[in-house]
Design an enzyme around this catalytic site. Structure first.
Site, PDB file in Angstrom:
ATOM      1  N   LYS A   8       9.615   9.120  -0.215  1.00 13.37           N
ATOM      2  CA  LYS A   8       8.298   9.335   0.455  1.00 13.37           C
ATOM      3  C   LYS A   8       7.951   8.702   1.546  1.00 13.37           C
ATOM      4  CE  LYS A   8       5.833   7.258  -3.157  1.00 13.37           C
ATOM      5  NZ  LYS A   8       6.950   6.961  -3.809  1.00 13.37           N
ATOM      6  N   ARG A  83      -1.840   7.456  -7.539  1.00 12.77           N
ATOM      7  CA  ARG A  83      -0.884   7.314  -8.481  1.00 12.77           C
ATOM      8  C   ARG A  83      -1.609   7.219 -10.067  1.00 12.77           C
ATOM      9  NH1 ARG A  83       2.729   3.803  -4.602  1.00 12.77           N
ATOM     10  NH2 ARG A  83       4.599   3.793  -5.707  1.00 12.77           N
ATOM     11  N   ARG A 121      18.752  -0.456  -1.777  1.00 12.14           N
ATOM     12  CA  ARG A 121      17.727  -0.391  -0.746  1.00 12.14           C
ATOM     13  C   ARG A 121      17.624  -1.684  -0.113  1.00 12.14           C
ATOM     14  NH1 ARG A 121      12.157   2.148  -1.218  1.00 12.14           N
ATOM     15  NH2 ARG A 121      11.686   0.813  -2.785  1.00 12.14           N
ATOM     16  N   ARG A 154      13.543  -5.825  -1.747  1.00 13.57           N
ATOM     17  CA  ARG A 154      12.079  -5.784  -2.305  1.00 13.57           C
ATOM     18  C   ARG A 154      12.262  -6.267  -3.712  1.00 13.57           C
ATOM     19  NH1 ARG A 154       8.987  -0.433  -1.255  1.00 13.57           N
ATOM     20  NH2 ARG A 154       8.189  -0.974  -3.354  1.00 13.57           N
ATOM     21  N   ARG A 165       9.229  -0.406 -13.586  1.00  4.86           N
ATOM     22  CA  ARG A 165       8.614   0.678 -12.319  1.00  4.86           C
ATOM     23  C   ARG A 165       8.473   2.034 -12.892  1.00  4.86           C
ATOM     24  NH1 ARG A 165      10.849  -0.625  -6.921  1.00  4.86           N
ATOM     25  NH2 ARG A 165       9.277   0.858  -6.003  1.00  4.86           N
TER      26      ARG A 165
HETATM   27  P1  AMP Z   1       5.686   1.565  -2.877  1.00 14.00           P
HETATM   28  O1  AMP Z   1       6.021   0.832  -1.705  1.00 14.00           O
HETATM   29  O2  AMP Z   1       4.924   2.785  -2.570  1.00 14.00           O
HETATM   30  O3  AMP Z   1       6.819   1.577  -3.718  1.00 14.00           O
HETATM   31  O4  AMP Z   1       4.665   0.694  -3.641  1.00 14.00           O
HETATM   32  C1  AMP Z   1       5.015  -0.775  -4.189  1.00 14.00           C
HETATM   33  C2  AMP Z   1       3.949  -1.107  -5.126  1.00 14.00           C
HETATM   34  O5  AMP Z   1       2.659  -1.156  -4.580  1.00 14.00           O
HETATM   35  C3  AMP Z   1       3.949  -0.421  -6.121  1.00 14.00           C
HETATM   36  O6  AMP Z   1       4.930  -0.578  -7.396  1.00 14.00           O
HETATM   37  C4  AMP Z   1       2.580  -0.941  -6.841  1.00 14.00           C
HETATM   38  O7  AMP Z   1       2.494  -2.115  -7.433  1.00 14.00           O
HETATM   39  C5  AMP Z   1       1.741  -1.039  -5.605  1.00 14.00           C
HETATM   40  N1  AMP Z   1       1.022   0.223  -5.147  1.00 14.00           N
HETATM   41  C6  AMP Z   1       1.429   1.157  -4.350  1.00 14.00           C
HETATM   42  N2  AMP Z   1       0.474   1.945  -4.348  1.00 14.00           N
HETATM   43  C7  AMP Z   1      -0.247   2.134  -5.402  1.00 14.00           C
HETATM   44  C8  AMP Z   1      -1.306   2.850  -5.743  1.00 14.00           C
HETATM   45  N3  AMP Z   1      -1.725   3.850  -5.420  1.00 14.00           N
HETATM   46  N4  AMP Z   1      -1.765   2.355  -6.893  1.00 14.00           N
HETATM   47  C9  AMP Z   1      -1.343   1.211  -7.696  1.00 14.00           C
HETATM   48  N5  AMP Z   1      -0.464   0.453  -7.235  1.00 14.00           N
HETATM   49  C10 AMP Z   1       0.176   0.688  -5.952  1.00 14.00           C
END
Ligand code: AMP
Length: 206
Positions: A8, A83, A121, A154, A165
């Site tokens: 994404k 989400r 990653r 990460r 996750r």
């Molecule tokens: P990402 O970088 O998109 O993989 O997001 C990393 C983490 O940020 C996720 O696993 C959640 O803990 C938090 N996060 C990101 N976007 C959201 C969202 N829309 N709602 C809730 N938590 C989020």
């Protein structure tokens, strides 16, 4: 939209550049709050490190505030939001007056491939560029090609957190995909090709 590791972030960056509109990644924004040590960053960290979602009231407030800024008036692309169903409903309501969402694109990738991508990653802490230890390594081991910063894994990509996750994604986000499928503005694309192949499919879908 798409599961963790579906690409994404990479695709949203390219798409926003092609369309000439702004973009926002909720994950990147939470990580930048953490790096700056803000209160929001501290709250977000306590959920993110466990592979849980940050609560809706925090996330929705942050995103809607961003959307309301004048910079976004010409349109924007979102990465990682919504989400949950509550987030999707808040977004639909928030942009209804401006004509609603044009398109929701779902990048589909099989679970085995997501695990392969996420366990290898490495990310730049400064520009967030992702690498893969085996299939897309940086030119100099451990260093970002763009800023020379030391790459890191990460916390939530560690194998102990990763499985959780993916479960949270299935539980909370798969229903959001069904929600948009019903509203008929969802386009689904195959996310397993090269970055360029996925980009081509995405440009057609967008
Ligand atoms: P990402 O970088 O998109 O993989 O997001 C990393 C983490 O940020 C996720 O696993 C959640 O803990 C938090 N996060 C990101 N976007 C959201 C969202 N829309 N709602 C809730 N938590 C989020």
């Amino acid at each position: 939209m798409g599961p963790p590791g579906s690409g994404k972030g990479t695709q949203v960056k390219r798409l926003s550049e092609r369309l000439g509109v702004t973009r926002m990644s909720t994950g990147d924004l939470f990580r930048s709050h953490q790096a700056r040590g803000t209160e929001l960053g501290l709250v977000a960290r306590s959920y993110m490190e466990k592979g849980e979602y940050v609560p809706d009231e925090v996330t929705i407030g942050m995103v809607m505030e961003w959307i309301d800024a004048p910079e976004q008036s010409a349109g924007f692309v979102l990465d990682g939001f919504p989400r949950t169903l509550a987030q999707a409903e808040a977004l639909d309501k928030g942009v209804a007056e401006a004509g609603g969402i044009d398109r929701v694109i779902y990048i589909r990738v099989a679970r085995d491939e997501l695990i392969r991508r996420l366990t290898g990653r490495l990310v730049c802490p400064k520009c967030q560029t992702p690498y893969h230890a085996v299939s897309a390594p940086p030119t100099v081991e451990g260093e970002c090609d763009h800023c020379g910063e030391e790459l890191y894994q990460r916390e939530d990509d560690r194998p102990e957190v990763l499985g959780h996750r993916l479960k949270v994604y299935e539980r909370e986000t798969a229903p959001v995909i069904e929600y948009y499928r019903r509203s008929a503005n969802l386009k689904e694309i195959d996310g397993e090709g090269t970055t360029e192949e996925v980009e081509r499919a995405l440009n057609v879908a967008a």
